[in-house]
Design a protein around this motif. Structure first.
Motif, PDB file in Angstrom:
ATOM      1  N   ALA A 140      29.492  37.232  39.560  1.00  0.00           N
ATOM      2  CA  ALA A 140      29.308  37.563  38.140  1.00  0.00           C
ATOM      3  C   ALA A 140      29.706  38.986  37.817  1.00  0.00           C
ATOM      4  N   GLY A 141      30.390  39.157  36.714  1.00  0.00           N
ATOM      5  CA  GLY A 141      30.790  40.503  36.290  1.00  0.00           C
ATOM      6  C   GLY A 141      29.810  41.082  35.307  1.00  0.00           C
ATOM      7  N   GLU A 142      28.543  41.155  35.713  1.00  0.00           N
ATOM      8  CA  GLU A 142      27.567  41.718  34.773  1.00  0.00           C
ATOM      9  C   GLU A 142      26.483  42.489  35.486  1.00  0.00           C
TER      10      GLU A 142
ATOM     11  N   ASN B  96      32.734  39.228  18.753  1.00  0.00           N
ATOM     12  CA  ASN B  96      31.821  38.525  19.675  1.00  0.00           C
ATOM     13  C   ASN B  96      32.193  38.896  21.109  1.00  0.00           C
ATOM     14  N   GLY B  97      31.763  40.052  21.513  1.00  0.00           N
ATOM     15  CA  GLY B  97      32.100  40.540  22.847  1.00  0.00           C
ATOM     16  C   GLY B  97      33.500  41.140  22.867  1.00  0.00           C
ATOM     17  N   GLY B  98      33.744  41.907  23.927  1.00  0.00           N
ATOM     18  CA  GLY B  98      35.087  42.460  24.120  1.00  0.00           C
ATOM     19  C   GLY B  98      36.121  41.345  24.237  1.00  0.00           C
ATOM     20  N   LYS B  99      35.671  40.185  24.687  1.00  0.00           N
ATOM     21  CA  LYS B  99      36.582  39.066  24.894  1.00  0.00           C
ATOM     22  C   LYS B  99      37.241  38.646  23.580  1.00  0.00           C
TER      23      LYS B  99
ATOM     24  N   TYR C  61      44.928  41.437  37.527  1.00  0.00           N
ATOM     25  CA  TYR C  61      44.489  41.541  36.136  1.00  0.00           C
ATOM     26  C   TYR C  61      43.200  40.759  35.929  1.00  0.00           C
ATOM     27  N   TRP C  62      42.464  41.154  34.902  1.00  0.00           N
ATOM     28  CA  TRP C  62      41.295  40.376  34.497  1.00  0.00           C
ATOM     29  C   TRP C  62      41.815  39.025  34.021  1.00  0.00           C
ATOM     30  N   THR C  63      41.199  37.983  34.514  1.00  0.00           N
ATOM     31  CA  THR C  63      41.716  36.629  34.387  1.00  0.00           C
ATOM     32  C   THR C  63      41.928  36.160  32.934  1.00  0.00           C
TER      33      THR C  63
ATOM     34  N   PHE D  29      46.572  47.682  29.147  1.00  0.00           N
ATOM     35  CA  PHE D  29      46.137  48.747  30.058  1.00  0.00           C
ATOM     36  C   PHE D  29      44.615  48.696  30.179  1.00  0.00           C
ATOM     37  N   VAL D  30      44.120  48.834  31.405  1.00  0.00           N
ATOM     38  CA  VAL D  30      42.662  48.867  31.595  1.00  0.00           C
ATOM     39  C   VAL D  30      42.304  49.833  32.715  1.00  0.00           C
ATOM     40  N   SER D  31      41.414  50.752  32.389  1.00  0.00           N
ATOM     41  CA  SER D  31      40.930  51.726  33.370  1.00  0.00           C
ATOM     42  C   SER D  31      39.554  52.206  32.908  1.00  0.00           C
TER      43      SER D  31
ATOM     44  N   SER E 169      39.319  49.484  36.117  1.00  0.00           N
ATOM     45  CA  SER E 169      39.852  48.131  36.136  1.00  0.00           C
ATOM     46  C   SER E 169      38.886  47.090  36.691  1.00  0.00           C
ATOM     47  N   ASN E 170      38.860  45.975  36.030  1.00  0.00           N
ATOM     48  CA  ASN E 170      38.362  44.726  36.594  1.00  0.00           C
ATOM     49  C   ASN E 170      39.636  43.964  36.951  1.00  0.00           C
ATOM     50  N   PRO E 171      39.899  43.598  38.182  1.00  0.00           N
ATOM     51  CA  PRO E 171      38.989  43.431  39.312  1.00  0.00           C
ATOM     52  C   PRO E 171      39.047  44.514  40.393  1.00  0.00           C
TER      53      PRO E 171
ATOM     54  N   THR F 236      44.383  48.835  25.016  1.00  0.00           N
ATOM     55  CA  THR F 236      43.703  49.529  26.110  1.00  0.00           C
ATOM     56  C   THR F 236      42.227  49.133  26.124  1.00  0.00           C
ATOM     57  N   ASP F 237      41.802  48.602  27.248  1.00  0.00           N
ATOM     58  CA  ASP F 237      40.457  48.048  27.406  1.00  0.00           C
ATOM     59  C   ASP F 237      39.576  49.102  28.065  1.00  0.00           C
ATOM     60  N   GLU F 238      38.607  49.612  27.288  1.00  0.00           N
ATOM     61  CA  GLU F 238      37.776  50.725  27.768  1.00  0.00           C
ATOM     62  C   GLU F 238      36.344  50.289  28.052  1.00  0.00           C
ATOM     63  N   ILE F 239      36.173  49.004  28.330  1.00  0.00           N
ATOM     64  CA  ILE F 239      34.803  48.473  28.425  1.00  0.00           C
ATOM     65  C   ILE F 239      34.001  49.087  29.584  1.00  0.00           C
ATOM     66  N   TYR F 240      34.702  49.596  30.609  1.00  0.00           N
ATOM     67  CA  TYR F 240      33.988  50.216  31.750  1.00  0.00           C
ATOM     68  C   TYR F 240      34.014  51.745  31.683  1.00  0.00           C
ATOM     69  N   GLU F 241      34.226  52.307  30.492  1.00  0.00           N
ATOM     70  CA  GLU F 241      34.432  53.755  30.372  1.00  0.00           C
ATOM     71  C   GLU F 241      33.351  54.599  31.050  1.00  0.00           C
TER      72      GLU F 241
ATOM     73  N   VAL G  74      29.340  46.609  24.189  1.00  0.00           N
ATOM     74  CA  VAL G  74      28.066  47.068  24.757  1.00  0.00           C
ATOM     75  C   VAL G  74      27.726  46.386  26.084  1.00  0.00           C
ATOM     76  N   ALA G  75      28.494  45.354  26.464  1.00  0.00           N
ATOM     77  CA  ALA G  75      28.102  44.492  27.585  1.00  0.00           C
ATOM     78  C   ALA G  75      27.823  45.259  28.874  1.00  0.00           C
ATOM     79  N   LYS G  76      28.783  46.055  29.297  1.00  0.00           N
ATOM     80  CA  LYS G  76      28.680  46.666  30.632  1.00  0.00           C
ATOM     81  C   LYS G  76      27.883  47.978  30.589  1.00  0.00           C
ATOM     82  N   THR G  77      28.001  48.732  29.487  1.00  0.00           N
ATOM     83  CA  THR G  77      27.338  50.033  29.404  1.00  0.00           C
ATOM     84  C   THR G  77      25.825  49.893  29.250  1.00  0.00           C
TER      85      THR G  77
ATOM     86  N   PHE H 208      32.385  47.812  38.579  1.00  0.00           N
ATOM     87  CA  PHE H 208      31.464  47.488  39.678  1.00  0.00           C
ATOM     88  C   PHE H 208      32.018  46.374  40.555  1.00  0.00           C
ATOM     89  N   TYR H 209      33.293  46.551  40.939  1.00  0.00           N
ATOM     90  CA  TYR H 209      33.960  45.556  41.768  1.00  0.00           C
ATOM     91  C   TYR H 209      34.623  46.197  42.985  1.00  0.00           C
ATOM     92  N   ALA H 210      34.558  45.469  44.103  1.00  0.00           N
ATOM     93  CA  ALA H 210      35.377  45.815  45.271  1.00  0.00           C
ATOM     94  C   ALA H 210      36.433  44.722  45.378  1.00  0.00           C
TER      95      ALA H 210
END
Ligand SMILES: Cc1ncc(COP(=O)(O)O)c(C=O)c1O
Length: 416
Positions: A56-58, A117-120, A143-145, A189-191, A193-195, A221-226, A255-258, A342-344
């Motif tokens: 899960a990515g949460e 309704n979410g970043g999605k 890339y994020w799927t 662009f995402v940084s 990055s997921n995954p 540009t996806d900043e959800i993990y800023e 707001v999901a990840k922060t 929060f991914y390896a």
């Protein structure tokens, strides 16, 4: 009752002129592999199996109490019981503009914010608004799927640009230039990055942004993990480093990840006025406003301080170091130190061909299946992210579970 199709064969009633029950456009969509892994893990747990879920990515933390209290209060306020403007409640749009200036330095007006309704949904809106049929979108892999699916749904063509661990999973201007064609319209662009957990340094973001500006290419540009960056890594916003890009740039966030609010479904997109007007128009026919109670909760989250995310960041940082060390101790696995999110994203190709519990695997998908079936460990195979040969492990789970899960993998892959 049958009807004639374009090919002259009889089609069942209600199958349309093509004879298909499901449209080709939707039938081509792959299910979300990350949600599928999570669902499988939860189903096994429901049957009483012991499963450690890295899928899960949460965040595993609850939503901050102040945010929950704001939602409770919002439930009781009749103003929130009815439709509200599609673009979002005015106070939230304003608070997002203020928060954006505070956190990334990007100067935006509230009118440039669309609450989604979410970043999605922000991602889906962005590509729907930008892509005409055949327009190409450069998508660095892994890339994020969701990105390629939402590009294709919008009629665009995802053009995958592979990166590897040797390059820190970061794309270069040279690679983008090699992939550019007259149909290239957008760079995704995402940084962080997921995954992969990769975080681009300032100079590289600036170079990529300058390249896009020079060629008139849009950037989503996806900043959800800023806020989830570790060690010396820093988050930088591309339109701040390259102000000339702002008129052709869409920022995605939420707001999901922060704030550990994945279930509340509040995200947003920020962009130029015409893009926001078009996306609002689209959203008005698809979903109307985001649930008012969730918006009120998000208002409290983004207007408050960053104390809760600082606490989560400290926990993720600790787990990041643990998972990185433990994975690298497994013969056949190599893992880069993630710098954000929060991914390896370790390579598992060293395990190919090894006999494990009577099976020999030749892909990360097979190894992931083995891991859940034989060790009760849920990971997402790299195939889901356009990079076979890897696993994605979310380390947003409890410290003890994390250690137990990686130990199980070590035993499985060690031949136990
Ligand atoms: C890179 C990235 N962007 C956007 C999202 C969307 O998040 P949400 O729709 O929950 O706000 C996610 C969620 O996993 C993500 O990983």
């Amino acid at each position: 009752m049958a009807q004639q199709t374009e090919t002259g064969t009889a089609a069942p009633r209600g199958a349309g002129v093509t004879g298909r029950r499901i449209s080709a456009r939707i039938a081509a969509v792959s299910p979300s592999a990350t949600l599928a892994v999570d669902a499988k893990a939860k189903a096994l747990q429901a049957q009483g199996e012991s499963v450690v879920g890295f899928g899960a990515g949460e965040p595993d933390f609850p939503t901050p109490a102040t945010v929950v209290a704001a939602a409770e209060e919002a439930c009781r306020d009749p103003r929130n019981h009815h439709y509200s403007p599609t673009a979002g409640i005015a106070e939230l749009r304003e608070a997002i503009a203020v928060k954006t200036r505070r956190d990334s330095g990007f100067e935006v007006a509230a009118s440039q914010v669309l609450v989604t309704n979410g970043g999605k949904q922000a991602v889906a809106n962005a590509f729907a608004v930008l892509c005409d049929p055949g327009d190409e979108v450069l998508v660095p892999a892994p890339y994020w799927t969701t990105y390629p699916e939402s590009i294709a749904l919008a009629g665009g063509v995802p053009v995958v640009v592979p990166t590897d661990a040797a390059a820190g999973f970061r794309v270069t201007v040279g690679q983008l230039e090699a992939a550019r064609t007259p149909r290239t319209k957008v760079l995704l662009f995402v940084s962080p990055s997921n995954p992969t957990g990769a975080v681009y340094p300032m100079g590289e973001i600036e170079a990529l942004g300058r390249w896009a500006e020079e060629h008139g290419i849009w950037v989503v540009t996806d900043e959800i993990y800023e806020h989830l960056v570790y060690g010396g890594a820093e988050h930088h916003s591309m339109p701040v480093l390259v102000p000339g890009l702002a008129d052709r740039c869409i920022v995605v966030n939420g707001v999901a990840k922060t704030y550990a609010m994945t279930g509340w479904r509040v995200g947003w997109m920020i962009g130029p006025a015409d893009v926001i007007a078009a996306a609002t128009n689209l959203q008005s026919h698809e979903t109307s406003n985001v649930a008012n109670v969730s918006q009120r909760a998000a208002l409290t989250a983004v207007s408050g301080d960053l104390e809760a995310v600082a606490m989560m960041r400290a926990a993720f940082d600790r787990r990041r170091l643990t998972i990185h060390r433990m994975l690298n101790e497994i013969d056949g696995i190599e893992c880069l130190l993630p710098e954000g999110a929060f991914y390896a994203f370790p390579s598992v190709t060293g395990l190919y061909g090894r006999e494990l519990r009577g099976r020999t695997c030749a892909s990360s998908a097979e190894l992931a299946e083995l891991a859940i079936e034989e060790a009760g460990v849920a990971v997402v195979p790299g195939e889901a992210f356009g990079s076979p040969g890897h696993f994605r492990l979310s380390y947003a789970l409890g410290d003890d579970d994390l250690v137990e899960g990686v130990n199980r993998l070590a035993r499985l892959f060690g031949g136990d």
